[in-house]
Design an enzyme around this catalytic site. Structure first.
Site, mmCIF file in Angstrom:
data_model
loop_
_atom_site.group_PDB
_atom_site.id
_atom_site.type_symbol
_atom_site.label_atom_id
_atom_site.label_comp_id
_atom_site.label_asym_id
_atom_site.label_seq_id
_atom_site.Cartn_x
_atom_site.Cartn_y
_atom_site.Cartn_z
ATOM 1 N N ASP A 270 0.838 -1.190 0.000
ATOM 2 C CA ASP A 270 0.000 0.000 0.000
ATOM 3 C C ASP A 270 0.879 1.250 0.000
ATOM 4 O O ASP A 270 1.845 1.351 0.770
ATOM 5 C CB ASP A 270 -0.887 -0.016 1.250
ATOM 6 N N GLU B 13 1.870 -0.303 -5.091
ATOM 7 C CA GLU B 13 0.963 0.788 -5.429
ATOM 8 C C GLU B 13 1.875 1.999 -5.594
ATOM 9 O O GLU B 13 2.369 2.547 -4.598
ATOM 10 C CB GLU B 13 -0.051 1.020 -4.315
#
Length: 633
Positions: free
Chosen positions: A343, A379
């Site tokens: 993330d 990401e």
């Protein structure tokens, strides 16, 4: 009754609490502390029975001791003494029980009680005060566990053959009628044949689970009678959240998925923790060593916030980096996972404030003989300055391809460009080819947990996040969606046909493009969140998959498209298109067509027809041209 404990110096090399033949070896990094105590409890909900000071400190600031007389299963927490000087970046408070960040198992949940804050809550300078209430009744406890043997290895599916399915443990299982009620919402539910059969029938090769690390609520949610659902708010990096089950449950789930030929990828959060900004709770790292574990500004009172969640981990510090690396290796070597999706991966990859492909975090993973061999998905952005870096992560990393998402969404909303769609179908080579990586460096997706579902993408023009309690201010407004002429659900057959055709078109684009496709759980069965594009706080039937009302016809279409992909080498190629002629066919490796099937040769051919794009692959034994049609608005 307090256990009889004899304390020796122990060893500082293995961090956390480790079970040995002699007892529990404890090693706690707290460089600015003046003392560290291990607090013992007779049960997770029981009273504190003893505080054992660690007798030794090494030059790095690791406090350590061997606690003889204790054994596996001991419930414990930590208390750290030291300066409480927020304007100097120090926030030690021994009244706050801390969760061992190296704990393999935790029990209990974080309470929003004021005692969990290191200061007395109040005005803007409240964090400069000192709170002396004991937080122990309101925070989770750790349990001492031995290292475990990992499940049997996974199938190690090549990237070119990988189909990723992004899912939430609870959302995937809580409403499935074939799963026993006591197993719904847990790792045991994911391991149930009903789920595994669904995945294998679809043709999924990798299950990517939203965060499973122990996590807590953002501080504003209890007041709204909401809770954190997604899990992007961790406080312990080696322990699964007890709401989903035990470490043994997790390993059993991995074993079942591996037996079915499915890899397990974890969505992991190493950019921030649940302790938030200077007005957040003291749960673990803040009390151990605020300046060691967090990037701070100026004098140290406030935090760098590249994550948008209040704080940012300071991976430039060796002890903080050690925590992250130990966590990653734990999930591979003891828990059996096959890879990670990071993330906001730009945040841990920052060095001296800027994204650095050769910085401490990415370099540490690159040289690690275990971690460099698993699937690594970035990401490739965060909210900090200069935070967007799609295409810049080094091999062997792959990255979420937001360019693919935007091109496909725009085209099927009737506002896009066929050239952008062609670039997306060709693997977005202008971003990934310069690094020398193959098309599989891009993970293609149309939808993910954050944003509209596929059904909502064709049903809503705007977000409808009122249930989040923020007057619909949260969530992106850049959805690139189109409702087909009616906002929300409708019985109009023409609108329904329009929406259904666009769902089919987008899923076809996803499964025929070069790169690695990722499907959002529920898209294949028509799941809707009723227009909520930021459902992080919706732990209810808005986010839970409704299996009893599933769109099985669309499921069958997705299944057939995945099978087609697996049977078609042209869309799984490991080299980008070059326009070269295939000697076996006499055709170029790819030819782009207009709406009547004529090749697009020059720029005029691309600007003349913007409502259709055809693609013809030149490899032998590949089906004829495929045509994508933009909707008429």
């Amino acid at each position: 009754m307090a256990p009889r404990v004899k304390v020796e110096a122990g060893r500082p090399d293995r961090l956390g609490v480790n079970v040995t033949r002699g007892g529990l070896n404890v090693a706690v990094p707290a460089p600015d502390a003046t003392a560290v105590e291990v607090c013992l409890f007779d049960s997770p909900d029981g009273a504190e029975t003893a505080r054992v000071p660690l007798p030794a400190r090494d030059p790095r600031g690791i406090w350590h001791g061997l606690l003889r007389g204790l054994k596996e299963g001991q419930v414990y927490g930590l208390r750290v003494h030291g300066p409480y000087e927020p304007t100097q970046g120090h926030r030690h408070n021994p009244n706050k029980l801390l969760v061992d960040p190296w704990a393999r198992e935790v029990v209990g949940q974080v309470s929003p009680d004021d005692a969990t804050f290191g200061f007395t809550r109040g005005g803007p300078d409240a964090d400069l005060t000192f709170d002396d209430r004991d937080s122990a009744p309101f925070v989770p406890k750790a349990i001492a566990r031995k290292p475990a043997k990992a499940p049997p290895p996974g199938p190690r599916t090549p990237w070119a053959a990988t189909i990723v399915y992004e899912a939430h443990v609870k959302g995937l299982t809580i409403r499935h009628p074939d799963i026993p009620e006591e197993d719904r919402g847990t790792f045991r539910g994911v391991a149930h044949p009903a789920i595994i059969n669904h995945l294998t029938d679809l043709g999924i090769t990798a299950l990517e689970l939203l965060p499973v690390f122990a996590f807590s609520d953002e501080r504003h949610l209890p007041g709204l009678e909401l809770s954190n659902y997604w899990g992007y708010n961790p406080y312990a990096f080696l322990a699964p959240d007890p709401r989903y089950g035990t470490p043994d449950d997790f390993r059993a789930m991995v074993t079942a998925l591996h037996a079915a030929g499915i890899e397990v990828i974890l969505d992991v959060v190493y950019n921030h923790t649940a302790e938030s900004d200077e007005l957040g709770q003291t749960l673990s790292l803040r009390g151990l060593g605020n300046r060691t574990f967090y990037r701070t500004r100026g004098d140290g009172r406030s935090y760098v916030n590249d994550s948008g969640c209040g704080n940012t981990l300071r991976l430039e510090d060796p002890l903080c980096l050690r925590l992250v690396m130990d966590s990653l290796r734990h999930w591979v070597t003891e828990m059996g996972v096959d890879g990670f999706r990071f993330d906001l991966a730009v945040t841990p990859a920052r060095h001296h404030g800027a994204f650095d492909p050769t910085g401490p975090f990415l370099s540490a993973i690159a040289q690690d003989p275990v971690l460099s061999e698993v699937k690594l998905i970035a990401e490739p952005w965060d909210i900090g300055a200069g935070g967007h870096h799609t295409g810049r992560f080094p091999a062997p990393w792959v990255e979420w391809n937001d360019g693919f998402r935007d091109a496909v969404r725009s085209f099927f909303a009737g506002t896009g460009d066929p050239g952008d769609l062609a670039s997306a179908l060709a693997g977005t080579s202008h971003l990934f080819e310069p690094s020398g990586r193959p098309p599989q460096a891009g993970v293609n997706f149309i939808t993910a947990h954050d944003g509209f579902t596929l059904r909502d993408l064709v049903t809503y023009d705007g977000k409808h996040n009122e249930a989040n309690g923020e007057q619909n201010r949260d969530g992106t407004t850049h959805n690139l969606s189109w409702n087909g002429g009616v906002e929300g659900e409708t019985d109009d057959p023409a609108v329904q046909t329009n929406r259904d055709e666009r769902r089919h078109g987008m899923m076809t684009a996803l499964l025929t493009a070069l790169g690695v496709p990722m499907i959002l759980a529920g898209d294949e069965i028509g799941h809707t969140q009723r227009g909520n594009n930021n459902a992080y706080s919706q732990d209810n039937d808005l986010t839970w998959l409704d299996w009893e009302n599933a769109d099985w016809a669309f499921r069958d279409f997705v299944r057939d498209m995945i099978a087609w992909r697996k049977a078609t080498p042209a869309v799984r190629r490991t080299a980008f298109f070059s326009g070269a002629v295939d000697p076996a066919t006499g055709e170029r490796d790819v030819t782009w067509l207009d709406g009547v099937g004529a090749p697009r040769v020059n720029s005029d051919d691309w600007t003349r027809d913007r409502e259709a794009l055809g693609v013809l692959w030149g490899e032998a034994d590949t089906p004829g041209p495929l045509m994508f049609l933009a909707p008429r608005r």
